[in-house]
Design a protein around this motif. Sequence first.
Motif, mmCIF file in Angstrom:
data_model
loop_
_atom_site.group_PDB
_atom_site.id
_atom_site.type_symbol
_atom_site.label_atom_id
_atom_site.label_comp_id
_atom_site.label_asym_id
_atom_site.label_seq_id
_atom_site.Cartn_x
_atom_site.Cartn_y
_atom_site.Cartn_z
ATOM 1 N N GLU A 104 0.825 -1.208 0.000
ATOM 2 C CA GLU A 104 0.000 0.000 0.000
ATOM 3 C C GLU A 104 0.862 1.262 0.000
ATOM 4 O O GLU A 104 0.568 2.239 -0.687
ATOM 5 N N ASP A 105 1.952 1.248 0.754
ATOM 6 C CA ASP A 105 2.853 2.398 0.785
ATOM 7 C C ASP A 105 3.515 2.622 -0.576
ATOM 8 O O ASP A 105 3.747 3.765 -0.984
ATOM 9 N N GLN A 189 11.324 0.119 0.690
ATOM 10 C CA GLN A 189 10.189 0.660 -0.064
ATOM 11 C C GLN A 189 10.651 1.708 -1.074
ATOM 12 O O GLN A 189 10.210 1.719 -2.230
ATOM 13 N N ASN A 214 8.080 8.873 1.561
ATOM 14 C CA ASN A 214 7.083 9.193 2.584
ATOM 15 C C ASN A 214 7.318 8.308 3.796
ATOM 16 O O ASN A 214 6.973 7.133 3.805
ATOM 17 N N LYS A 215 7.943 8.887 4.802
ATOM 18 C CA LYS A 215 8.254 8.132 6.006
ATOM 19 C C LYS A 215 7.266 8.538 7.097
ATOM 20 O O LYS A 215 7.346 9.637 7.645
ATOM 21 N N PRO A 216 6.277 7.671 7.409
ATOM 22 C CA PRO A 216 5.227 8.055 8.345
ATOM 23 C C PRO A 216 5.701 8.204 9.783
ATOM 24 O O PRO A 216 5.055 8.842 10.599
ATOM 25 N N TYR A 223 5.519 2.219 13.565
ATOM 26 C CA TYR A 223 5.104 1.871 12.203
ATOM 27 C C TYR A 223 4.391 0.518 12.194
ATOM 28 O O TYR A 223 3.385 0.344 11.487
ATOM 29 N N GLN A 260 0.311 10.529 11.134
ATOM 30 C CA GLN A 260 -0.565 9.498 10.588
ATOM 31 C C GLN A 260 -1.223 8.665 11.688
ATOM 32 O O GLN A 260 -2.362 8.209 11.538
#
Length: 464
Positions: A104-105, A189, A214-216, A223, A260
């Motif tokens: 999804e990421d 990723q 994009n590192k949440p 995570y 997030q």
Amino acid sequence: METLNQIFTWLSNHESGFSALAALLVIIGVTLSPFGSGLRRALGRRAQNLQIDKDMAPDADQLSGQHHTNGPRVLSDKPSVAVLPFENLSGDTEQAYFSEGIAEDIIVALSKLHSLFVIARNTSFAYKELEGQGGNLGKALGARYIVQGSVRKVGERARINAQLVDTESDEQLWAERFDRDLDDVFLVQDEITAKVISILPSRIEAADLKRTHNKPTNNLKAYDYLLRGKYHHHLRTRSDNTMAYNLLSQAVEADPSSAQAYAWRACVIGQALFRGYRDDEAATEEILQDLGKALTLDDEDFECHRVFSGVYTIQQNYDRALFHAQRAFELNPNDPRVISQYGELLVLVGDAEAGIDMQKQALQVDPYSPDDRLTHLGFAQFAGRHYQDALDTFKKISSLDVKHHAYLAACHAQLGDSAGAEREATELSKLDAEFSVDEFVTQLQYKNDADSQHHIDALRLAGL
């Protein structure tokens, strides 16, 4: 009602960085599209009187020249790619959240690139049972290229296999195995995304490539909780909702700086309210607190612009609505919700042709949810005076409701088919004996009186 009012009161004082609200509005089923009549009835005059801080949004003169009547167009020559959910090889079904979360990421990262055509998660995940069927899968998804892989998570290590396949030739264009510490999962990723981009026949600018990172969170434990929370949230049951809330609370505790985590926890609470899992007053307060926290941590997100566009549409502040719709599309040109909402807005302001193109693009990106996409496309075609096209579109919808019969009746009437118009008007009356032409058209919120009158005249010509 009180919950919605409190949320919109909070919203009226903020205009950036609340992607949690976007997620909340989507999950609880409150659409900000022209078809969101339920929301309009619930908010009534309150929505029209929202006063959003003018200093936080551009003035009308700043927006002049930004919207062109030609509008955005579907680009058929873009490389099309779909990312399937990665297979969980951990021997533990409870680890599925991790493999699906990685996929999804990667979808989100690729979707931010204008030079690619990326199939929506909703569609690509639905077709995972066709994995390995090459061309058949590519045809079903509408994608030339497929990214697929597997994840084996053991302790603090992960083995991630990924490959890129050309579905037309069944040729494996690239494959690689990553044996890494879990702390490196974000780098993996990024590496997979970069490798896919480098192989696909497209030109990616350096600035665009940077947007894919994009590192949440910087905290691996947070995570992990975040991925597990999102996974259970998507399952939608009462027990999964409770599990999601607890996991996301743990994500917040592990990393209080993760926007997030707060955003998704607000989303989970909203789901609980909508589905009746919670009805306490504290739930609303929790949502508002989490939204406020997410706001302070992340002040730029495509979801934010998408929601503001919807809010300004309700206010009939079309200049600002267009500004935010365009910004959301710039930030993520492959999200079907962004594309569809932008297309609806273009129709409302009088550019039906551009709206038609956008709705066709949304349907291409997300063909797994055709009824919603076809409804928006049919609306655009009707507004653009393409009555036969609109008829053909609405007839493809599997379950027709009041609005569909209204459009069908109007299209038949405009084409001189009185029998067809009468038939659809009769079906509409069976569903809603108190249907009001004026109320129906008013809820759509056309900018131009001529477009509203065209719609009213067509419905009345059909005998409604």
